[in-house]
Design a protein around this motif. Structure first.
Motif, PDB file in Angstrom:
ATOM      1  N   ASP A 101       0.845  -1.202   0.000  1.00 52.44           N
ATOM      2  CA  ASP A 101       0.000   0.000   0.000  1.00 52.44           C
ATOM      3  C   ASP A 101       0.876   1.246   0.000  1.00 52.44           C
ATOM      4  O   ASP A 101       0.579   2.239  -0.670  1.00 52.44           O
ATOM      5  N   ARG A 104       2.333   1.785  -3.450  1.00 52.95           N
ATOM      6  CA  ARG A 104       1.348   2.368  -4.372  1.00 52.95           C
ATOM      7  C   ARG A 104       1.312   3.888  -4.209  1.00 52.95           C
ATOM      8  O   ARG A 104       1.373   4.635  -5.179  1.00 52.95           O
ATOM      9  N   SER A 105       1.285   4.354  -2.939  1.00 50.51           N
ATOM     10  CA  SER A 105       1.311   5.800  -2.687  1.00 50.51           C
ATOM     11  C   SER A 105       2.652   6.400  -3.106  1.00 50.51           C
ATOM     12  O   SER A 105       2.704   7.524  -3.611  1.00 50.51           O
ATOM     13  N   SER A 106       3.727   5.662  -2.889  1.00 47.97           N
ATOM     14  CA  SER A 106       5.075   6.182  -3.199  1.00 47.97           C
ATOM     15  C   SER A 106       5.197   6.531  -4.678  1.00 47.97           C
ATOM     16  O   SER A 106       5.763   7.571  -5.037  1.00 47.97           O
ATOM     17  N   SER A 108       2.881   7.329  -6.716  1.00 49.35           N
ATOM     18  CA  SER A 108       2.108   8.557  -6.970  1.00 49.35           C
ATOM     19  C   SER A 108       2.917   9.787  -6.589  1.00 49.35           C
ATOM     20  O   SER A 108       2.918  10.788  -7.308  1.00 49.35           O
TER      21      SER A 108
END
Ligand code: ACO
Length: 382
Positions: A101, A104-106, A108
């Motif tokens: 998770d 995934r943010s990284s 972005s």
């Protein structure tokens, strides 16, 4: 335009040809279900060319010559550091959040700091540059988040180490042995690319709207996470831990099969007679088990593998041996799927670029099975 009939529906798109690609072939040259990257058999690549060479092959179409490799490698090494803002974010995200998770943010966040952030989504050269930066930075991001969530000081990337050695160094603050480095490098090569698997398909669908490459990779990471796809390597390790000892293996697997339990790390939507990546990795698992002086997990894995293969006709897939391989390297279970992602990003990026270079919006149809046409009743009559 011709329309598919409702009878053409295949749940899970099983066997449906949804794209053309020049990147990977999983039919094999002889049609026997092998795996090739741009025409090279995986058996001829793994252990013979590095992850960097493989990534170059996928992104640029050919294996690099010495000078191309030197330049590519230099670009990757230079791109390794991640923005301070991302490190600060890691300090704020709760430690309990799964690394997939966070990854995934990284990606972005990395998008916002890319020097080509405002390039057109279809700019081929900018997409290749973005892909190279993602390959370099996702490894640093995974290692950095891991250290921070464990309360350990960050280990900066080292420009004198190759991609595989540098990742293990950033995680452990220790340069790996040559055997560990080579096995990790080989596992990255095996994980780099696999045609139109679920995560690659997700990436291609995303950019087929002319969205950008980072959005495509974010979609892919979210898709990889599930236990029916990349998340299976974590689940495979949990199976071994649950069994616990070689003596327990035979009974455990017979009980599990009798209960019709799905054994993670076995079976594959396409490979029905065996996953060539699993065969290659198994040999390396045995070698590393010897190096660390503990063959317990090999002795637990073997009877399970025998039973599932012979009784269910389901040979192991790549995730079954890779879980053990990473355990021998001292890597925690939560890193297994992120490692899959940081290897696969080269394949995802190659597919995204191929899609954008020859784009057609992906918009399939669904077979409607809901209620027939009906009038809307006023709210008081419902
Ligand atoms: N263990 C036990 N039984 C299984 C397994 C398994 N790992 N995989 C499939 N089966 C059984 C199913 O229960 C089903 O049995 P049934 O017909 O009696 O109901 C039959 O085999 C067919 O299963 P499907 O799920 O329809 O087969 P599919 O081709 O869709 O499966 C998949 C592919 C999803 C990978 C499946 O084998 C599975 O779930 N494996 C475990 C998860 C896993 O390892 N995923 C990693 C895939 S590789 C990768 O992503 C790198």
């Amino acid at each position: 335009m011709s329309h598919a009939s409702a009878d053409d529906y295949r749940p899970g798109l099983e066997g449906v040809i949804a794209s053309e690609t020049a990147i990977a072939n999983i039919e094999g040259a002889d049609g026997a279900g092998g795996l090739e990257y741009r025409g090279y058999r995986i058996e001829d690549l793994a252990g013979h060319v590095s992850y960097e060479q493989t990534a170059f092959l996928l992104l640029h179409g050919e294996l690099p010559n010495r000078q191309q490799l030197r330049e590519f490698d230099a670009r990757l090494r230079q791109a390794r550091p991640i923005p301070e803002a991302l490190v600060e974010l890691y300090q704020r995200i709760p430690k309990s959040i799964h690394p997939m998770d966070v990854l995934r943010s990284s990606v972005s966040v990395l998008a916002h700091f890319d020097p080509d952030a405002n390039a057109a989504p279809t700019d081929h050269a900018a997409n290749v540059r973005k892909a190279e930066r993602m390959i370099a930075q996702m490894a640093t991001a995974v290692a950095a988040r891991r250290r921070i969530s464990q309360g350990l000081p960050l280990v900066a990337p080292r420009a004198d180490l190759d991609h595989a050695a540098n990742f293990l160094y950033m995680v452990h603050d220790k340069v790996p042995s040559e055997a560990m480095r080579a096995a990790f490098d080989l596992s990255l090569v095996l994980y780099t690319e696999h045609e139109l698997n679920a995560s690659t398909f997700a990436a291609r669908v995303t950019v087929s709207t002319l969205s950008d490459i980072y959005s495509g990779i974010v979609s892919a990471i979210g898709t990889l996470k599930g236990p029916l796809h990349g998340g299976a390597n974590e689940e495979a390790w949990k199976v071994l831990e649950r069994v616990g000892s070689p003596e327990n293996a035979e009974k455990w697997i017979q009980d599990a099969l009798a209960r019709k339990q799905r054994i993670m790390g076995f079976g594959h939507r396409v490979y029905k007679t065996g996953d060539p990546r699993a065969t290659i990795l198994k040999t390396h698992c045995r070698a590393l088990a010897q190096e660390v002086g503990d063959d317990r997990w090999e002795r637990i894995a073997e009877p399970i593998e025998q039973a599932v293969t012979s009784q269910k006709m389901l040979p192991p897939n790549v995730d079954w041996p890779s879980a053990r391989l990473y355990h021998y390297m001292g890597l925690e279970i939560e890193l297994y799927t992120p490692i899959f992602a940081l290897a696969r990003v080269a394949g995802w990026a190659a597919h995204v670029i191929e899609q954008l270079d020859h784009n057609r919006l992906m918009r399939p149809r669904a077979r409607y099975i809901g209620p027939p046409h009906r009038p809307v009743k006023p709210i008081d009559q419902r």
